[in-house]
Design a protein around this motif. Structure first.
Motif, mmCIF file in Angstrom:
data_model
loop_
_atom_site.group_PDB
_atom_site.id
_atom_site.type_symbol
_atom_site.label_atom_id
_atom_site.label_comp_id
_atom_site.label_asym_id
_atom_site.label_seq_id
_atom_site.Cartn_x
_atom_site.Cartn_y
_atom_site.Cartn_z
ATOM 1 N N ARG B 130 0.963 -1.318 -0.084
ATOM 2 C CA ARG B 130 -0.046 0.022 0.126
ATOM 3 C C ARG B 130 0.970 1.200 0.042
ATOM 4 N N MET B 132 0.414 5.210 0.931
ATOM 5 C CA MET B 132 -0.266 6.224 1.629
ATOM 6 C C MET B 132 -0.039 7.607 1.466
ATOM 7 N N ASN B 134 -0.752 11.427 2.997
ATOM 8 C CA ASN B 134 -1.366 11.971 4.018
ATOM 9 C C ASN B 134 -0.905 13.230 4.376
ATOM 10 N N GLU B 138 -6.035 17.542 -0.022
ATOM 11 C CA GLU B 138 -7.382 17.400 0.125
ATOM 12 C C GLU B 138 -8.153 16.068 0.258
ATOM 13 N N ARG B 139 -7.364 15.359 -0.232
ATOM 14 C CA ARG B 139 -7.876 13.938 0.011
ATOM 15 C C ARG B 139 -6.648 12.891 0.440
ATOM 16 N N GLU B 140 -6.691 12.307 1.601
ATOM 17 C CA GLU B 140 -5.696 11.450 2.116
ATOM 18 C C GLU B 140 -5.969 9.879 1.672
ATOM 19 N N LEU B 141 -4.981 9.605 0.805
ATOM 20 C CA LEU B 141 -5.497 8.474 -0.279
ATOM 21 C C LEU B 141 -4.551 7.021 0.179
ATOM 22 N N VAL B 142 -4.921 6.076 -0.112
ATOM 23 C CA VAL B 142 -4.329 4.598 -0.099
ATOM 24 C C VAL B 142 -4.274 4.344 -1.547
ATOM 25 N N PHE B 143 -2.893 4.069 -1.940
ATOM 26 C CA PHE B 143 -3.000 3.100 -3.430
ATOM 27 C C PHE B 143 -2.623 1.735 -3.180
ATOM 28 N N GLU B 201 -3.248 13.778 -7.734
ATOM 29 C CA GLU B 201 -4.560 12.992 -7.297
ATOM 30 C C GLU B 201 -5.134 13.362 -5.959
ATOM 31 N N ARG B 270 6.308 3.548 1.247
ATOM 32 C CA ARG B 270 4.873 3.298 1.402
ATOM 33 C C ARG B 270 4.317 4.330 1.963
ATOM 34 N N ARG B 271 4.783 5.478 2.301
ATOM 35 C CA ARG B 271 3.848 6.717 2.697
ATOM 36 C C ARG B 271 4.764 8.077 1.958
ATOM 37 N N GLU B 273 4.043 11.916 3.231
ATOM 38 C CA GLU B 273 3.289 12.913 4.031
ATOM 39 C C GLU B 273 3.571 14.139 3.344
#
Lengths: 216, 432
Positions: B130, B132, B134, B138-143, B201, B270-271, B273
């Motif tokens: 995944r 993430m 964050n 506007e939108r905290e997303l997971v792909f 995105e 993985r992330r 921010e």
């Protein structure tokens, strides 16, 4: 997106039976890929601590508690006094050594921000069992490292509230990359191609050190 | 544990070895068989490699599928990444080196790309991968990986250099091999999604100016990345040289930060921010900052200065053919663009000759250069000097030391000198 909106979206997801937040978000300008992150998911991964204290978790820990944890989980690599074992990093000492021939970079002598120490221990220590310290453990270990560097007394208690009061001695000795000013003008222009120096002498030979691994 | 002390050798030295002899043995079949062929020719007048029947020209070889994933010829077994055991405390937080002297062209084969890990190789199940995003979005997303592969993707060849490359050479010539002096680099074609598209995105907020990029390994590697670079040319990559990233290079997804120090190319990404200021984490404060002679330190020295090195001949690749036609071969790269020119010297920098570049000249990619000459069998002091598309000229090590001292560990892009002896053996030296 506000926290409230995220939570309600998550609630909808659970109701829809996906177990997580369902489906794609109603994308605006993008491709509509990915899904909204669940609040619990963000909490699980968003554990970093920034130099201004953003991300410091609730909790506290004393030097004495830190000493107990340190001897159990840290001293075998970092040494009883933070002096390091073998080639593992030293955590204490080295004050005033940065302009010496052999500088010793430690939390006390080199690191600019204590938040970096706390964050790093939390994300990667103890070595081989990362992310197993509690927030209170992290405050205690960090307090003990301050103590090893003579920056706090043995009765000190470190917490989310007083954390940023602990500035590190070397914070002011970092400066932004200045190569554009100090180096690029020197290292430009058409270089010499012929008879660029009078002669050449060998000044250093790796063979004399003989520390290269074999290639067989 | 890490590369901070690499300029100092501490501990027990390996037993003395004749390096030229070692290299000849390692080179193995090539050197030995050419000697044998010359000898046989002298006694019988005909080369048995030609007049004798050979197993391969009389019998079947292996059929298809003998190796569903192909491997190099068994004669190439000496072509390997190698580490320096005394350098680090533990192989899970260590580095090995690309065998530059055994490669050519500009692309590094996937299995030979140097490795640098801080807590070993994360073996990630792609079904559980995944990404993430964050923070100030506007939108905290997971792909998922599948999500990432639905974005428009691009292909680019970039070098990745660990900024500690040549760090062992600050105090003088130390390592007798180009693999060890310059092997913390590889050059690969990446396939990936522009980081800009992923940020768009999620929708970055107007006050967003920095990213924290984080890995999923047990080191949880993090770096702060300025938004300007993120929106410029960074990639979220999932393929290298056409196939999935190798586990040791960040499978299934790594960040590509062209021209900037390798530590920022977060593996097992993985992330992301999004924030409004840098984080000042361990790898951008205690490490990957450049200590100057006065005890102060440069921070955020991301860009890699232009650099080059002669890969052949070099201490692990001596000249075995004697005097006569000789090919000098090397690589050059710059974090600021392409390589415009490479000059080489045979006399330690007194006189210079412009080398011949061959192969694609791509932005922030390795370039290959050659210089052919007639070796008279005398001592040579070989050097190369890269000039990049901004006009930057690779400096001498002494010129760097005059500004930075000897303790900055990182960003050593100084000119390398190899001493070629009349017997063809090569040593790492420095010259006045």
């Amino acid at each position: 997106m506000t926290r409230l909106a995220r939570v309600s979206f998550a609630f909808l997801g659970v109701v829809a039976g996906t177990g997580f937040v369902a489906g794609a978000y109603a994308g605006s300008a993008g491709y509509g890929l990915g899904r909204l992150a669940h609040g619990e998911e963000i909490a699980a991964w968003n554990t970093d601590v920034r130099a201004d204290g953003q991300g410091l978790p609730a909790g506290s820990g004393s030097v004495l508690r830190g000493e107990e944890i340190y001897f159990e989980s840290c001293a075998s690599c970092h040494g009883d006094f933070g002096e390091a074992v073998g080639r593992f990093p030293a955590l204490a000492g080295g004050e005033g050594s940065l302009s010496d021939e052999d500088p010793v970079k430690t939390v006390g002598s080199y690191w600019p921000y204590l938040t970096g120490v706390f964050d790093y221990i939390g994300r990667t220590m103890p070595y081989g069992d990362a992310r197993s310290f509690s927030s209170d453990d992290l405050y205690a270990i960090t307090a003990y490292i301050l103590y090893l560097n003579d920056l706090v007394d043995e009765d000190y208690m470190l917490s989310a509230q007083n954390f940023l009061e602990n500035s590190l001695p070397n914070e002011g000795n970092f400066f932004l990359d200045d190569r554009a000013i100090t180096e690029l003008p020197l290292f430009s222009g058409e270089p010499c191609m012929r008879a660029c120096k009078e002669g050449v002498e060998i000044t250093s030979r790796a063979e004399l050190l003989d520390i290269t691994p074999g290639t067989n | 544990m890490d590369l901070e002390n690499i300029k100092y050798f501490k501990g027990k030295k390996p037993t003395r070895r004749k390096f030229l002899r070692g290299a000849l043995l390692a080179g193995g079949s090539v050197a030995a068989s050419s000697v044998a062929a010359t000898h046989a020719l002298a006694s019988s007048g005909a080369d048995p490699a030609i007049v004798d029947k050979q197993p391969w020209d009389t019998r079947f070889g292996a059929g298809v599928d003998a190796a569903p994933y192909g491997l190099p010829s068994p004669y190439e077994v000496a072509v390997q990444r190698r580490n320096v055991p005394w350098l680090t405390a533990d192989t899970v937080s260590s580095i090995n080196f690309t065998p530059l002297h055994q490669l050519d062209g500009i692309i590094t084969p996937n299995g030979l790309c140097f490795e640098r890990h801080h807590s070993g190789v994360a073996e990630i199940d792609p079904a559980k991968y995944r990404l993430m995003i964050n923070g100030l979005v506007e939108r905290e997303l997971v792909f998922t990986l599948e999500d990432l592969m639905r974005f428009p993707r691009e292909n680019h060849v970039y070098f990745l250099e660990c900024v500690a490359n040549s760090g062992m050479e600050w105090n003088g010539a130390q390592m007798n091999g180009v693999q060890f002096t310059h092997g913390m680099i590889h050059n690969v074609m990446y396939t990936g999604v522009p980081l800009r598209l992923i940020l768009e995105e999620a929708g970055i907020k107007t006050n967003a100016s920095w990213l924290l990029v984080e890995g999923a390994d047990a080191a949880g590697m993090t770096r702060s990345l300025p938004m300007e670079k993120a929106l410029d040319d960074c990639l979220v990559a999932f393929k290298m040289n056409g196939e999935a990233l190798r586990a040791e290079q960040g499978y299934p997804v790594r960040l590509v930060v062209p021209g900037w120090e390798g530590n920022m190319w977060i593996k097992w990404l993985r992330r992301i921010e999004v924030g409004d200021r840098p984080w000042h984490h361990r790898e951008e404060t205690s490490r990957y900052t450049d200590l100057m002679a006065d005890g102060r330190a440069r921070r955020f020295t991301w860009e890699l200065d232009a650099k080059s090195v002669i890969t052949n001949p070099s201490p692990q690749a001596p000249l075995t053919h004697g005097r006569g036609q000789t090919v000098l071969n090397g690589v050059a790269w710059s974090g600021r663009g392409t390589i415009a020119r490479v000059d080489v010297s045979l006399d330690g920098g007194i006189n210079w000759h412009t080398a011949r570049l061959s192969g694609p000249s791509l932005d922030k990619s390795m370039h290959r250069f050659y210089f052919e000459f007639d070796w008279d069998g005398s001592d040579l002091l070989l050097q190369s000097r890269a000039i990049d598309s901004t006009g930057y000229v690779q400096p001498t090590k002494d010129a760097l030391r005059a500004i930075r001292g000897k303790n900055s560990v990182y960003h050593n892009n100084g000119i390398q000198t190899w001493l070629v002896n009349p017997d063809g053996g090569v040593e790492n030296v420095e010259v006045s």
